[in-house]
Write a protein that holds these residues in place. Structure first.
Motif, PDB file in Angstrom:
ATOM      1  N   PHE A  23      19.535  26.502 -26.304  1.00 15.82           N
ATOM      2  CA  PHE A  23      20.313  26.281 -25.093  1.00 15.82           C
ATOM      3  C   PHE A  23      21.313  25.150 -25.322  1.00 15.82           C
ATOM      4  O   PHE A  23      20.938  23.987 -25.478  1.00 15.82           O
ATOM      5  N   ILE A  24      22.592  25.510 -25.362  1.00 14.77           N
ATOM      6  CA  ILE A  24      23.657  24.528 -25.540  1.00 14.77           C
ATOM      7  C   ILE A  24      23.807  23.728 -24.251  1.00 14.77           C
ATOM      8  O   ILE A  24      23.941  24.296 -23.168  1.00 14.77           O
ATOM      9  N   TRP A  25      23.779  22.406 -24.397  1.00  7.72           N
ATOM     10  CA  TRP A  25      23.815  21.489 -23.244  1.00  7.72           C
ATOM     11  C   TRP A  25      22.700  21.802 -22.244  1.00  7.72           C
ATOM     12  O   TRP A  25      22.796  21.468 -21.063  1.00  7.72           O
ATOM     13  N   GLY A  26      21.651  22.459 -22.714  1.00  4.16           N
ATOM     14  CA  GLY A  26      20.530  22.796 -21.859  1.00  4.16           C
ATOM     15  C   GLY A  26      20.809  23.919 -20.883  1.00  4.16           C
ATOM     16  O   GLY A  26      19.973  24.226 -20.033  1.00  4.16           O
ATOM     17  N   LEU A  27      21.973  24.581 -21.017  1.00  2.00           N
ATOM     18  CA  LEU A  27      22.378  25.583 -20.031  1.00  2.00           C
ATOM     19  C   LEU A  27      22.721  26.941 -20.631  1.00  2.00           C
ATOM     20  O   LEU A  27      22.363  27.975 -20.073  1.00  2.00           O
ATOM     21  N   ILE A  28      23.424  26.950 -21.759  1.00  2.00           N
ATOM     22  CA  ILE A  28      23.975  28.192 -22.304  1.00  2.00           C
ATOM     23  C   ILE A  28      23.062  28.713 -23.405  1.00  2.00           C
ATOM     24  O   ILE A  28      22.934  28.074 -24.452  1.00  2.00           O
ATOM     25  N   PRO A  29      22.405  29.867 -23.203  1.00  2.00           N
ATOM     26  CA  PRO A  29      21.506  30.405 -24.232  1.00  2.00           C
ATOM     27  C   PRO A  29      22.295  31.072 -25.367  1.00  2.00           C
ATOM     28  O   PRO A  29      23.140  31.940 -25.117  1.00  2.00           O
ATOM     29  N   VAL A  30      22.018  30.664 -26.594  1.00  2.00           N
ATOM     30  CA  VAL A  30      22.703  31.228 -27.753  1.00  2.00           C
ATOM     31  C   VAL A  30      21.660  31.554 -28.819  1.00  2.00           C
ATOM     32  O   VAL A  30      20.895  30.668 -29.220  1.00  2.00           O
ATOM     33  N   PRO A  31      21.593  32.802 -29.302  1.00  2.00           N
ATOM     34  CA  PRO A  31      20.671  33.126 -30.399  1.00  2.00           C
ATOM     35  C   PRO A  31      20.994  32.284 -31.631  1.00  2.00           C
ATOM     36  O   PRO A  31      22.173  31.997 -31.910  1.00  2.00           O
ATOM     37  N   ALA A  32      19.973  31.899 -32.371  1.00  2.00           N
ATOM     38  CA  ALA A  32      20.164  30.998 -33.509  1.00  2.00           C
ATOM     39  C   ALA A  32      21.185  31.516 -34.525  1.00  2.00           C
ATOM     40  O   ALA A  32      22.047  30.755 -34.976  1.00  2.00           O
TER      41      ALA A  32
END
Length: 219
Positions: free
Chosen positions: A153-162
């Protein structure tokens, strides 16, 4: 790791001793020594960071390893070690502590060596390369290979697969390297961290990362 009699692929006996935490401690200790004893900070920087002239003319080859334990400031060491904590422990648990340590040191050294070649042949002989970023980027790459379905989670908000995060970082570093504003960030070394990790997987582990990612997202 696949079993193979070829000596380069001979696996270590599995142990899990949290070497990632030891590396983090060493990095903070080196930075702390420079901070507490500023009179020796210049010597740590001179002998520890990687400089093409010192390596080539004065044979300070240890700098290919030591540069990754020397950091510029608290933000530099903090964010590198935070990434090592987040991605390093999981990868270390998956492959074992000995394999993890070998991976970290070899990928960090290769990142430094490839950077040295570029600096040397582009005439950037006055640069001092320092920081664990090359090795840390390699660990991020490795985490994405072993945990391809993991979501960060980028900035704790945006989910991004590794794996997607690796691709995004690669694009950012490429753009910053060729179209950046000449900052002191070693974007090229970050990219070499990814490349070194890919080489390690193919040569040492017999693993092809792109195939793993393709197979993961075909399902």
């Amino acid at each position: 790791m696949p079993k193979n009699k070829f000596f380069l692929r001979r696996p270590f006996p599995y142990t899990y001793r949290r070497y990632a935490l030891l590396l983090i401690l060493i990095n903070f200790c080196v930075f702390g020594i420079r901070f507490v004893y500023p009179n020796i900070a210049e010597y740590v920087h001179y002998y520890g960071a990687m400089n093409p002239i010192l390596v080539e003319q004065y044979h300070m080859y240890w700098q290919f390893f030591t540069y990754m334990f020397v950091h510029q400031n608290i933000q530099h060491v903090f964010f590198n070690m935070l990434a090592l904590l987040v991605f390093g422990l999981g990868f270390e648990k998956a492959v074992g502590s000995r394999e993890f340590l070998l991976f970290y040191l070899i990928c960090g050294a290769l990142s430094g060596f490839f950077s040295f070649l570029v600096y040397r042949f582009t005439g950037q002989t006055m640069v001092f390369l320092l920081g664990a970023s090359g090795a840390v980027y390699a660990v991020l790459f490795a985490y994405a290979v072993f945990f391809p379905r993991s979501v960060i989670f980028i900035w704790g908000l945006i989910p991004v697969p590794a794996p997607v995060l690796v691709f995004i970082y690669a694009l950012i570093e490429l753009g910053s390297q060729f179209f950046g504003n000449g900052s002191n960030v070693a974007h090229m070394t970050h990219l070499f961290g990814f490349f070194a990790a890919w080489l390690y997987f193919v040569i040492r582990m017999g693993i092809h990362p792109v195939k793993i990612w393709k197979e993961t997202y075909k399902r």
